[in-house]
Every structure is written in structure tokens, then in C-alpha cells.
Design a protein around this motif. Structure first.
Motif, PDB file in Angstrom:
ATOM      1  N   ASP A   1       0.808  -1.216   0.000  1.00 37.26           N
ATOM      2  CA  ASP A   1       0.000   0.000   0.000  1.00 37.26           C
ATOM      3  C   ASP A   1       0.838   1.261   0.000  1.00 37.26           C
ATOM      4  O   ASP A   1       0.307   2.350   0.197  1.00 37.26           O
ATOM      5  CB  ASP A   1      -0.931   0.000   1.219  1.00 37.26           C
ATOM      6  N   ASP A   2       2.158   1.134  -0.122  1.00 34.95           N
ATOM      7  CA  ASP A   2       3.020   2.311  -0.203  1.00 34.95           C
ATOM      8  C   ASP A   2       2.907   2.896  -1.610  1.00 34.95           C
ATOM      9  O   ASP A   2       3.204   2.217  -2.589  1.00 34.95           O
ATOM     10  CB  ASP A   2       4.467   1.917   0.086  1.00 34.95           C
ATOM     11  N   GLY A   3       2.524   4.147  -1.680  1.00 33.96           N
ATOM     12  CA  GLY A   3       2.232   4.735  -2.980  1.00 33.96           C
ATOM     13  C   GLY A   3       3.437   5.219  -3.756  1.00 33.96           C
ATOM     14  O   GLY A   3       3.258   5.835  -4.815  1.00 33.96           O
ATOM     15  N   TYR A   4       4.674   4.990  -3.229  1.00 30.15           N
ATOM     16  CA  TYR A   4       5.848   5.518  -3.930  1.00 30.15           C
ATOM     17  C   TYR A   4       6.140   4.697  -5.176  1.00 30.15           C
ATOM     18  O   TYR A   4       6.184   3.461  -5.133  1.00 30.15           O
ATOM     19  CB  TYR A   4       7.074   5.508  -3.015  1.00 30.15           C
ATOM     20  N   ARG A   5       6.318   5.385  -6.288  1.00 35.98           N
ATOM     21  CA  ARG A   5       6.741   4.767  -7.544  1.00 35.98           C
ATOM     22  C   ARG A   5       7.789   5.675  -8.173  1.00 35.98           C
ATOM     23  O   ARG A   5       7.492   6.837  -8.482  1.00 35.98           O
ATOM     24  CB  ARG A   5       5.565   4.596  -8.510  1.00 35.98           C
ATOM     25  N   PRO A   6       9.043   5.177  -8.330  1.00 31.25           N
ATOM     26  CA  PRO A   6      10.064   6.042  -8.942  1.00 31.25           C
ATOM     27  C   PRO A   6       9.682   6.383 -10.371  1.00 31.25           C
ATOM     28  O   PRO A   6       9.155   5.551 -11.122  1.00 31.25           O
ATOM     29  CB  PRO A   6      11.335   5.200  -8.867  1.00 31.25           C
ATOM     30  N   SER A   7       9.996   7.619 -10.732  1.00 27.17           N
ATOM     31  CA  SER A   7       9.676   8.069 -12.077  1.00 27.17           C
ATOM     32  C   SER A   7      10.641   7.474 -13.087  1.00 27.17           C
ATOM     33  O   SER A   7      11.722   6.973 -12.747  1.00 27.17           O
ATOM     34  CB  SER A   7       9.731   9.599 -12.147  1.00 27.17           C
ATOM     35  N   ALA A   8      10.248   7.537 -14.342  1.00 31.97           N
ATOM     36  CA  ALA A   8      11.104   7.020 -15.410  1.00 31.97           C
ATOM     37  C   ALA A   8      12.407   7.803 -15.505  1.00 31.97           C
ATOM     38  O   ALA A   8      13.468   7.241 -15.788  1.00 31.97           O
ATOM     39  CB  ALA A   8      10.350   7.064 -16.735  1.00 31.97           C
ATOM     40  N   ARG A   9      12.333   9.098 -15.235  1.00 35.80           N
ATOM     41  CA  ARG A   9      13.546   9.923 -15.288  1.00 35.80           C
ATOM     42  C   ARG A   9      14.530   9.514 -14.197  1.00 35.80           C
ATOM     43  O   ARG A   9      15.736   9.444 -14.433  1.00 35.80           O
ATOM     44  CB  ARG A   9      13.162  11.388 -15.142  1.00 35.80           C
ATOM     45  N   ARG A  10      13.995   9.226 -12.997  1.00 32.26           N
ATOM     46  CA  ARG A  10      14.876   8.813 -11.911  1.00 32.26           C
ATOM     47  C   ARG A  10      15.483   7.445 -12.200  1.00 32.26           C
ATOM     48  O   ARG A  10      16.678   7.210 -11.931  1.00 32.26           O
ATOM     49  CB  ARG A  10      14.094   8.765 -10.610  1.00 32.26           C
TER      50      ARG A  10
ATOM     51  N   ALA B   1      16.097   6.198 -15.096  1.00 31.55           N
ATOM     52  CA  ALA B   1      17.117   6.393 -16.132  1.00 31.55           C
ATOM     53  C   ALA B   1      18.384   6.999 -15.546  1.00 31.55           C
ATOM     54  O   ALA B   1      19.507   6.624 -15.915  1.00 31.55           O
ATOM     55  CB  ALA B   1      16.564   7.279 -17.241  1.00 31.55           C
ATOM     56  N   HIS B   2      18.219   7.931 -14.592  1.00 33.81           N
ATOM     57  CA  HIS B   2      19.380   8.552 -13.959  1.00 33.81           C
ATOM     58  C   HIS B   2      20.168   7.529 -13.152  1.00 33.81           C
ATOM     59  O   HIS B   2      21.418   7.508 -13.189  1.00 33.81           O
ATOM     60  CB  HIS B   2      18.919   9.699 -13.064  1.00 33.81           C
ATOM     61  N   GLU B   3      19.477   6.668 -12.404  1.00 34.48           N
ATOM     62  CA  GLU B   3      20.172   5.646 -11.632  1.00 34.48           C
ATOM     63  C   GLU B   3      20.873   4.645 -12.544  1.00 34.48           C
ATOM     64  O   GLU B   3      21.993   4.196 -12.241  1.00 34.48           O
ATOM     65  CB  GLU B   3      19.180   4.937 -10.721  1.00 34.48           C
ATOM     66  N   ALA B   4      20.253   4.277 -13.628  1.00 30.86           N
ATOM     67  CA  ALA B   4      20.907   3.380 -14.575  1.00 30.86           C
ATOM     68  C   ALA B   4      22.156   4.027 -15.170  1.00 30.86           C
ATOM     69  O   ALA B   4      23.191   3.367 -15.352  1.00 30.86           O
ATOM     70  CB  ALA B   4      19.932   2.988 -15.682  1.00 30.86           C
ATOM     71  N   TYR B   5      22.072   5.330 -15.446  1.00 24.44           N
ATOM     72  CA  TYR B   5      23.240   6.040 -15.980  1.00 24.44           C
ATOM     73  C   TYR B   5      24.373   6.069 -14.955  1.00 24.44           C
ATOM     74  O   TYR B   5      25.549   5.858 -15.309  1.00 24.44           O
ATOM     75  CB  TYR B   5      22.834   7.457 -16.357  1.00 24.44           C
ATOM     76  N   ARG B   6      24.037   6.276 -13.677  1.00 21.80           N
ATOM     77  CA  ARG B   6      25.073   6.309 -12.635  1.00 21.80           C
ATOM     78  C   ARG B   6      25.725   4.938 -12.484  1.00 21.80           C
ATOM     79  O   ARG B   6      26.949   4.841 -12.293  1.00 21.80           O
ATOM     80  CB  ARG B   6      24.463   6.757 -11.305  1.00 21.80           C
ATOM     81  N   ARG B   7      24.923   3.878 -12.555  1.00 24.55           N
ATOM     82  CA  ARG B   7      25.512   2.537 -12.460  1.00 24.55           C
ATOM     83  C   ARG B   7      26.430   2.251 -13.633  1.00 24.55           C
ATOM     84  O   ARG B   7      27.511   1.675 -13.473  1.00 24.55           O
ATOM     85  CB  ARG B   7      24.397   1.498 -12.382  1.00 24.55           C
ATOM     86  N   SER B   8      26.027   2.665 -14.810  1.00 25.62           N
ATOM     87  CA  SER B   8      26.893   2.442 -15.980  1.00 25.62           C
ATOM     88  C   SER B   8      28.181   3.248 -15.869  1.00 25.62           C
ATOM     89  O   SER B   8      29.258   2.757 -16.226  1.00 25.62           O
ATOM     90  CB  SER B   8      26.140   2.812 -17.261  1.00 25.62           C
TER      91      SER B   8
END
Length: 343
Positions: free
Chosen positions: A61-70, A72-79
Motif C-alpha cells: 500500500d506504499d504509494g511511492y513509484r520512482p519516475s522514469a527519469r529517476r 534512467a538517472h540511476e541506470a546512468y550512474r551505475r553504468s
């Protein structure tokens, strides 16, 4: 006759006024309850869990959903992190290979390998070096305790206040200045060769003890400066607050200033301990058979210097863990200080 209608009109006006006031009060209570509900909802919304900082598992029931931009940013940082790690590994490997090829292809590599990196001499020297290492460890731990006590005493004496303590401050300052400027090797030579020449009754002539005394005299000057820097780093308001609570100067120094000062200078003290561990090998100039002198005896038999390399590697193996622990402790203290926690 005219006063009665006026009284009736005044009464009706009063009833209407009371009704309006009651209505406002009821509305205010309803508004307060509604505002509380709305405010509570806003507060719960503002305190919504951050999945990157809150380790608790995310409920259905936690309504948090990361946005697509976030995402993408996390994927970029991992790369980027993977790319940086790959580049660092490749550059380190290339540097190591280049140095290895430079050394092994040098004209005198074969002679150097036989004289300094002989496996047979290393096997024969290792037991003797480890046996002599016991003296180095005894000097490190024994002298380390005396150095801490004497260094702290010198630092406290140099920070005493009042004109009556001026001679004490001058003597402590002269001691620190003298041994800070005196080279360690000269202090060792004077203690190991000069003290026995005095032929004083009851004074030892053991080179190990005299060398340890020289280490204590020299390193206590360095450690006293570290302690004094820690004492000066404590804000004067700490001492003033302790005095306002009825503590004396000695009690304020013992219970308020020194605990904070010692906690702040632990990393520099560990660095001095690393230096002390290496300098214990200098007592070999007086004849004490430590790890360095044991290596010297073995090397003098065959003129092969591999035992010196073995002794150096043994000191490195002892020093590296302590150095890494000092770095970890320094980072931990800096992180806590930046976060506003206890140092």
C-alpha cells in the motif's frame, strides 16, 4: 408603548448575534477538525518513506513509484560506475605490467635478483627475522604506553594557565623544542653509547632498554604536540560552561576538555604508532638483535641481501593493517562530524 417594540427588536438582534457566534464556533470546530485531517494527510504525505534512505521493506500500500527519469538517472550512474571501475582496473594492470617489464628487462636484473630476491636465503632468514621481531614488538608496545603518558603530561603542562606556572610551561616547551629538533639516530647513539660511559650506579647498560628510552624521549615530544593541538581544538565555551557548573580548572580539563581532545586526535596518534613501529629497528645500532640486526647477521655470512628484503616485508605486513585501520577511523570520524553526530 414605544419602549416595548424597541426591547423586542433588541432581543431579536441579540438572538441573531448569539446564533451567528454559535455558528462561527461550530464552524471553527468543524474547520479545526477538518484542518487537522487535512494537515495530518499533508504531514503523512510529506513524511512518505524514501526507498533509497529507508531500509524498511516497501509494502503493497506504499504509494511511492520512482519516475522514469529517476530510473534512467540511476541506470546512468551505475553504468558510469562500472565504466570507471573498468578503466581503473585496466590502467592499474597496464602500469603494473609496464613496471614489471622495465625491471626484468634491465641489464643488471639477474645480478639484482640473485642478491636481493633469492628464495633459498629468504627461507633461511625468515625464522631468524621473526625471532628478532619479538624485540621490535616489545619496544613498540612498551614504549608506546610510556610515550602516550609522557606526551599527554607535556601537553597539559604546556596549556596550564596563570603566571605561577610559567616555569613549568618554559621547561615543557624547551623539552619539546629540543627533542623535535634532535635527529633520532643521534639521540639513540648518545643514549646507547654515552650513558654506559658515565658508569652510573644502578643505571642499566642494556642497549634494548637504552634504545627504548631514546624512542620515548623523542616520540613523546611529537605526541605532546598532537595532544596540545587536540586540546586547543576544543572550543573555549566548553571550559567556560564547565566552570559555570562549579568545576575547577583541573576538573574541567579532566572531565570536559581531555575526553574531547583525545577522541579527536586518535588518527594522528595511530600514525605516530606506525612510525614508532618502524623506528624500533634503529635500536640495532646498539647491538640489540631485533629483526633488522638478525637480517644483518645472516647477510654478513654470505653477502646476500635477501634477509634485508625479508625484514622489510615483515615490517610492511605489520604496518599495512594498522595504516588501513587509521584511514577507516579517520573517514568514520569525518563522516560522523559532517552528519552532526558524536565524534
Amino acid at each position: 408603548m414605544s419602549e416595548a417594540p424597541m426591547s423586542a427588536e433588541a432581543g431579536a438582534a441579540g438572538l441573531r448575534k448569539d446564533g451567528r457566534e454559535d455558528g462561527r464556533e461550530a464552524g471553527g470546530e468543524a474547520g479545526g477538525e477538518g484542518g487537522g485531517r487535512v494537515g495530518g494527510g499533508s504531514l503523512r504525505k510529506g513524511l512518505r518513506r524514501n526507498p533509497r534512505t529507508d531500509p524498511r521493506p516497501q509494502g503493497p500500500d506504499d504509494g511511492y513509484r520512482p519516475s522514469a527519469r529517476r530510473l534512467a538517472h540511476e541506470a546512468y550512474r551505475r553504468s558510469r560506475s562500472r565504466r570507471s571501475a573498468l578503466i581503473a582496473g585496466v590502467s592499474t594492470l597496464a602500469t603494473a605490467v609496464a613496471l614489471y617489464l622495465l625491471v626484468v628487462n634491465s641489464p643488471g636484473w639477474e645480478a639484482t635478483r640473485k642478491a636481493f630476491f633469492n628464495a633459498d636465503y629468504a627461507r633461511r632468514a625468515l625464522p631468524e627475522v621473526l625471532k628478532g621481531l619479538r624485540i621490535n614488538l616489545e619496544l613498540m608496545f612498551g614504549c608506546g604506553v610510556l610515550i602516550l603518558v609522557l606526551g599527554l603530561l607535556l601537553a597539559v603542562l604546556r596549556t596550564l594557565r596563570g603566571p605561577v606556572f610559567l616555569p613549568v610551561r618554559l621547561l615543557a616547551t624547551a623539552y619539546v623544542d629540543f627533542f623535535l629538533g634532535l635527529p633520532m639516530i643521534i639521540c639513540l647513539l648518545v643514549m646507547i653509547t654515552g650513558v654506559p660511559a658515565l658508569r652510573l650506579t644502578g643505571v642499566t647498560t642494556d642497549p634494548m632498554l637504552l634504545g627504548g628510552a631514546a624512542l620515548v624521549l623523542t616520540y613523546s615530544a611529537y605526541v605532546s604536540e598532537v595532544f596540545r593541538a587536540g586540546i586547543d581544538s576544543v572550543h573555549p565555551s566548553q571550559r567556560a560552561a564547565a566552570r559555570s557548573l562549579g568545576l575547577s580548572n583541573a576538573q574541567a580539563m579532566r572531565y570536559v576538555v581531555l575526553p574531547q581532545a583525545v577522541r579527536r586526535v586518535v588518527p594522528p596518534l595511530l600514525n605516530n604508532l606506525v612510525s614508532l613501529q618502524k623506528d624500533t629497528g634503529l635500536v640495532s645500532i646498539g647491538g640489540a638483535i631485533d629483526a633488522v640486526y638478525a637480517a644483518k647477521i645472516i647477510a654478513s655470512r654470505s653477502f646476500n641481501y635477501t634477509p634485508y628484503v625479508v625484514a622489510g616485508l615483515v615490517f610492511i605486513v605489520l604496518t599495512v593493517p594498522l595504516t588501513r585501520f587509521t584511514d577507516w577511523l579517520t573517514r568514520r570520524m569525518n563522516r560522523r562530524q559532517h552528519q552532526g553526530g558524536a565524534v
